[in-house]
Design a protein around this motif. Sequence first.
Motif, short mmCIF file in Angstrom:
data_model
loop_
_atom_site.label_atom_id
_atom_site.label_comp_id
_atom_site.label_asym_id
_atom_site.label_seq_id
_atom_site.Cartn_x
_atom_site.Cartn_y
_atom_site.Cartn_z
N ILE A 1 0.83 -1.20 0.00
CA ILE A 1 0.00 0.00 0.00
C ILE A 1 0.87 1.25 0.00
O ILE A 1 0.60 2.22 -0.72
CB ILE A 1 -0.95 0.00 1.22
N ALA B 1 0.71 4.16 -2.83
CA ALA B 1 0.33 5.53 -2.47
C ALA B 1 1.47 6.51 -2.70
O ALA B 1 1.26 7.62 -3.21
CB ALA B 1 -0.12 5.57 -1.01
N ILE C 1 -5.12 7.03 2.72
CA ILE C 1 -4.10 6.28 1.98
C ILE C 1 -2.78 6.20 2.74
O ILE C 1 -1.80 5.66 2.21
CB ILE C 1 -3.85 6.91 0.59
N ALA D 1 -3.98 2.42 6.76
CA ALA D 1 -4.09 1.15 6.03
C ALA D 1 -3.68 -0.03 6.91
O ALA D 1 -4.32 -1.09 6.89
CB ALA D 1 -3.22 1.20 4.77
N ASN E 1 -11.22 2.17 5.88
CA ASN E 1 -10.44 3.40 6.01
C ASN E 1 -11.30 4.61 6.37
O ASN E 1 -10.90 5.44 7.18
CB ASN E 1 -9.68 3.69 4.71
N ILE F 1 -11.82 5.61 -3.70
CA ILE F 1 -11.56 4.82 -2.49
C ILE F 1 -12.62 5.09 -1.43
O ILE F 1 -13.15 4.16 -0.80
CB ILE F 1 -10.15 5.14 -1.94
N SER G 1 -15.74 2.63 0.34
CA SER G 1 -15.94 2.53 1.79
C SER G 1 -17.35 2.94 2.19
O SER G 1 -17.96 2.30 3.05
CB SER G 1 -14.91 3.42 2.51
N ASN H 1 -7.47 -3.06 0.92
CA ASN H 1 -6.06 -2.73 0.68
C ASN H 1 -5.66 -3.00 -0.77
O ASN H 1 -4.86 -2.27 -1.36
CB ASN H 1 -5.14 -3.48 1.65
N ILE I 1 -7.22 -0.11 -2.87
CA ILE I 1 -6.40 1.10 -2.74
C ILE I 1 -5.18 1.02 -3.65
O ILE I 1 -4.85 1.99 -4.35
CB ILE I 1 -5.97 1.31 -1.27
N GLN I 2 -4.52 -0.13 -3.66
CA GLN I 2 -3.34 -0.28 -4.51
C GLN I 2 -3.69 -0.13 -5.98
O GLN I 2 -3.00 0.58 -6.73
CB GLN I 2 -2.72 -1.66 -4.26
N MET J 1 -4.61 3.61 -6.76
CA MET J 1 -3.45 4.51 -6.68
C MET J 1 -2.51 4.32 -7.88
O MET J 1 -2.05 5.29 -8.49
CB MET J 1 -2.69 4.29 -5.38
#
Length: 456
Positions: free
Chosen positions: A55, A59, A149, A154, A169, A247, A251, A282, A285-286, A289
């Motif tokens: 992560i 980020a 992030i 995370a 998050n 992101i 959520s 997670n 998010i990766q 990003m």
Amino acid sequence: MTLMIIQLLIVLLALYVGSRYGSLALGAISGIGLAILVLGFGLQPGKPPTDVIYIIIAAVTCAGILQASGGMDWLIQIAERLLRKHPNHITILAPLCTFFLTVLVGTGHVVYTLMPIICDISLKKGIRPERPCGVASVASQVGITCSPIAAAVASFVIISNANGFNINNLQVIAITIPACLCGLMAAAAVSYKRGLDLDKDPAFQARLKDPQMKEYMYGNTASVLDKEVSKEAKRAVFIFLGALAVIVFFSIMQIAGHDIRPQFPTGKVVDGVAQVKPLAMNIIIQIVMITAAAFMVICCKASPKKAVAGAVWQSGMVAVVAIYGIAWLADTYFANYMDVMQSGLKDIVQHYPWAIAFAFFAVSVLINSQGAVVVAMLPLAYSLGIEGPVLLGVLPSVYGYFFIPNYPSDIATVNFDRSGTTVIGKYLLNHSFMRPGMVSVIVSTIVGTILVKIFY
């Protein structure tokens, strides 16, 4: 027990020596401690925190390319316009600017361009620069536990989900943002009239009598307002903000009970029904990003080489190595002595579960990384039976590395203050960041604890 204490001293010594050297040495010297524990004492090695590291890489790559595109300059310009429009309130507005910059980008290292501007505005307005500078430097690090992030957030989500506290998050920052803002405003309040006014400060007045020193302090103006921001740079900011919005949207839908994350089979069958589980946040998010970073390169003329040479990407990669070494060392030690610690700390944890905040703070003083504190200490906290909401409430306590003023943002702030009022004191601990740092962490942790009692 003697052997356990000896090995704990080895862990602490590795962290202490690593923090003295700083940078990559923090993670590398943790490797020496790990080698001694595993190869010397025969302890079973723990697990390196790969999920968290991935992560951070994603980020930081995205934020680094944003910086290379010039998008960071636009954000700093917006902050500078606000500060120059309301210079009388800079002690309150400066920490808010540095805080929200960190929340947006996920790292406190984006504020180095803004710090000279804060110093310049306060000095030219006759406000003691120590007042806004001290709390603004603290605020730039406080924002880490409030960024969706950031590694600390995370890590908290990943480890909490693995221990039965299902949270995302957005739910974390819904507690940490108001808690930390309360702490920062309290810190700004105690800093508002801190120290002597410049016209009554004999040390400052003595420097002012020196023509060369006076020219040094007042002869130049720190500003980025004259820097031209291209349309590509602005486009990069919108792409970055769009990635954050995606992101947050995942959520929100999860909280609302309409989980839109892709479902994948687990390989297990219960009562003839194949089990599935949603894609972990997670991973999302990766993906988001890295995709945003790619769009910035393609659509905004952001140079990957310039990104790699930038302060944001380099500091992020240093954090990767630090967390890799520190967390692996800590997990190795704690995993091998978990039963002993559980029995020894059981009564304390049952009666005062919030006391884990003192441990978080103390470890942070040593290792200068909030993400590393979370990765190293949170599994131990869960193993002691502390409930997830309690740990969420005390999450602001993982920031303690202002205590010994050796962190880059604090040192840089001292150097940026041309007036000489922002200082590292003669006795090391009587420095300009101690009061705002302690007030911020204490108030934030108390407010966070109250908020989780209300909402959980």
